[in-house]
Design an enzyme around this catalytic site. Structure first.
Site, PDB file in Angstrom:
ATOM      1  N   ASP A  31      28.629  48.770  51.947  1.00 24.01           N
ATOM      2  CA  ASP A  31      28.453  48.994  50.512  1.00 24.01           C
ATOM      3  C   ASP A  31      26.957  49.163  50.223  1.00 24.01           C
ATOM      4  OD1 ASP A  31      30.361  48.198  47.797  1.00 24.01           O
ATOM      5  OD2 ASP A  31      28.187  48.369  47.559  1.00 24.01           O
ATOM      6  N   ILE A  32      26.642  50.151  49.400  1.00 23.50           N
ATOM      7  CA  ILE A  32      25.228  50.453  49.123  1.00 23.50           C
ATOM      8  C   ILE A  32      24.577  49.358  48.263  1.00 23.50           C
ATOM      9  CG2 ILE A  32      25.560  51.834  47.015  1.00 23.50           C
ATOM     10  CD1 ILE A  32      23.643  53.906  48.225  1.00 23.50           C
ATOM     11  N   ASN A  88      39.379  46.273  43.373  1.00 19.99           N
ATOM     12  CA  ASN A  88      39.197  46.362  41.929  1.00 19.99           C
ATOM     13  C   ASN A  88      40.098  47.471  41.415  1.00 19.99           C
ATOM     14  OD1 ASN A  88      37.230  44.331  41.661  1.00 19.99           O
ATOM     15  ND2 ASN A  88      35.628  45.742  42.341  1.00 19.99           N
ATOM     16  N   VAL A  97      34.675  53.565  41.531  1.00 21.12           N
ATOM     17  CA  VAL A  97      34.933  54.729  42.384  1.00 21.12           C
ATOM     18  C   VAL A  97      36.440  54.934  42.487  1.00 21.12           C
ATOM     19  CG1 VAL A  97      34.641  55.741  44.669  1.00 21.12           C
ATOM     20  CG2 VAL A  97      32.802  54.350  43.689  1.00 21.12           C
ATOM     21  N   HIS A 101      39.768  51.558  47.766  1.00 20.43           N
ATOM     22  CA  HIS A 101      38.903  50.897  48.749  1.00 20.43           C
ATOM     23  C   HIS A 101      39.122  49.403  48.734  1.00 20.43           C
ATOM     24  CE1 HIS A 101      36.716  51.542  44.966  1.00 20.43           C
ATOM     25  NE2 HIS A 101      36.096  50.393  45.190  1.00 20.43           N
ATOM     26  N   HIS A 103      37.246  45.976  49.429  1.00 15.67           N
ATOM     27  CA  HIS A 103      35.959  45.330  49.673  1.00 15.67           C
ATOM     28  C   HIS A 103      36.195  44.239  50.717  1.00 15.67           C
ATOM     29  CE1 HIS A 103      33.752  46.807  46.003  1.00 15.67           C
ATOM     30  NE2 HIS A 103      34.995  47.000  45.600  1.00 15.67           N
TER      31      HIS A 103
HETATM   32  P1  AMP Z   1      34.490  49.358  42.696  1.00 19.42           P
HETATM   33  O1  AMP Z   1      33.824  48.678  41.554  1.00 19.42           O
HETATM   34  O2  AMP Z   1      35.565  48.509  43.321  1.00 19.42           O
HETATM   35  O3  AMP Z   1      34.952  50.767  42.370  1.00 19.42           O
HETATM   36  O4  AMP Z   1      33.390  49.429  43.817  1.00 19.42           O
HETATM   37  C1  AMP Z   1      32.722  50.588  44.207  1.00 19.42           C
HETATM   38  C2  AMP Z   1      31.734  50.151  45.229  1.00 19.42           C
HETATM   39  O5  AMP Z   1      31.234  51.300  45.866  1.00 19.42           O
HETATM   40  C3  AMP Z   1      30.543  49.376  44.654  1.00 19.42           C
HETATM   41  O6  AMP Z   1      30.456  48.097  45.272  1.00 19.42           O
HETATM   42  C4  AMP Z   1      29.356  50.273  44.987  1.00 19.42           C
HETATM   43  O7  AMP Z   1      28.202  49.525  45.326  1.00 19.42           O
HETATM   44  C5  AMP Z   1      29.884  51.075  46.158  1.00 19.42           C
HETATM   45  N1  AMP Z   1      29.276  52.378  46.331  1.00 19.42           N
HETATM   46  C6  AMP Z   1      29.095  53.326  45.397  1.00 19.42           C
HETATM   47  N2  AMP Z   1      28.516  54.412  45.933  1.00 19.42           N
HETATM   48  C7  AMP Z   1      28.341  54.139  47.249  1.00 19.42           C
HETATM   49  C8  AMP Z   1      27.777  54.848  48.342  1.00 19.42           C
HETATM   50  N3  AMP Z   1      27.276  56.074  48.194  1.00 19.42           N
HETATM   51  N4  AMP Z   1      27.762  54.262  49.570  1.00 19.42           N
HETATM   52  C9  AMP Z   1      28.252  53.024  49.723  1.00 19.42           C
HETATM   53  N5  AMP Z   1      28.783  52.290  48.732  1.00 19.42           N
HETATM   54  C10 AMP Z   1      28.829  52.842  47.511  1.00 19.42           C
END
Ligand code: AMP
Ligand code: ZN
Length: 114
Positions: A31-32, A88, A97, A101, A103
C-alpha cells in the site's frame, strides 16, 4: 482490465507498484500509504469493483484469495507475528479504489477495530 483503474494499471505493469506476491488469479503489492509497518493489498487480476458486485462466478476467486492470504502474509513478513485482513465496502468504510482489494496489515500490535 479497466484502463481508468489504478489497480488494473499496477497489475498490467503500467504503473509502478511494489509487488510482493502474484499468481494466475491475484496480485499483492505494498500500500502506498501504509497504516502499519506492513500493509499490502491483495487484488484479483480481474476488475471486480466491490463486494456488492460479487456473484456466484466469483466464489472460487474469493476462496482462492482468502486461501492465498497466508502466502501473502509470509511474503509481507507477518505470517508468524499475525495480521489483520480488511475489506472497505462503500462510503462509510472509506472505500476509495473501486477494484476489490483485501488489506493485509501487521508488523505491530494492532489496535482494536473501529
Ligand atoms: P480503500 O479505502 O479500501 O479503497 O483503500 C485503497 C487503498 O489503496 C488505500 O490504502 C491507498 O493507500 C491505496 N492506494 C491507492 N493508490 C495506490 C497505489 N498507486 N499503489 C498502492 N496503493 C495505493
Ligand atoms: Zn481494476
Amino acid at each position: 482490465m479497466d484502463k481508468n483503474c489504478i489497480f488494473c494499471r499496477i497489475i498490467a505493469g503500467d504503473e509502478p507498484g511494489s509487488q510482493v506476491f502474484s499468481d494466475d488469479k491475484c496480485v499483492a503489492f505494498k500500500d502506498i500509504y501504509p497504516v502499519a509497518p506492513r500493509h499490502v493489498l491483495l487484488v484479483p487480476r480481474d476488475h471486480v469493483e466491490a463486494l456488492s458486485d460479487i456473484g456466484p462466478q466469483h466464489e472460487q476467486l474469493l476462496g482462492h484469495m482468502l486461501r492465498s492470504a497466508p502466502a501473502v502474509a509470509k511474503a509481507a513478513g507477518v505470517l508468524d507475528s499475525g495480521y489483520r485482513i480488511a475489506i472497505n465496502q462503500g462510503k462509510d468504510a472509506g472505500q476509495l479504489v473501486s477494484h476489490l482489494h483485501l488489506h493485509i496489515i501487521g508488523g505491530k500490535t494492532l489496535g482494536k477495530m473501529a
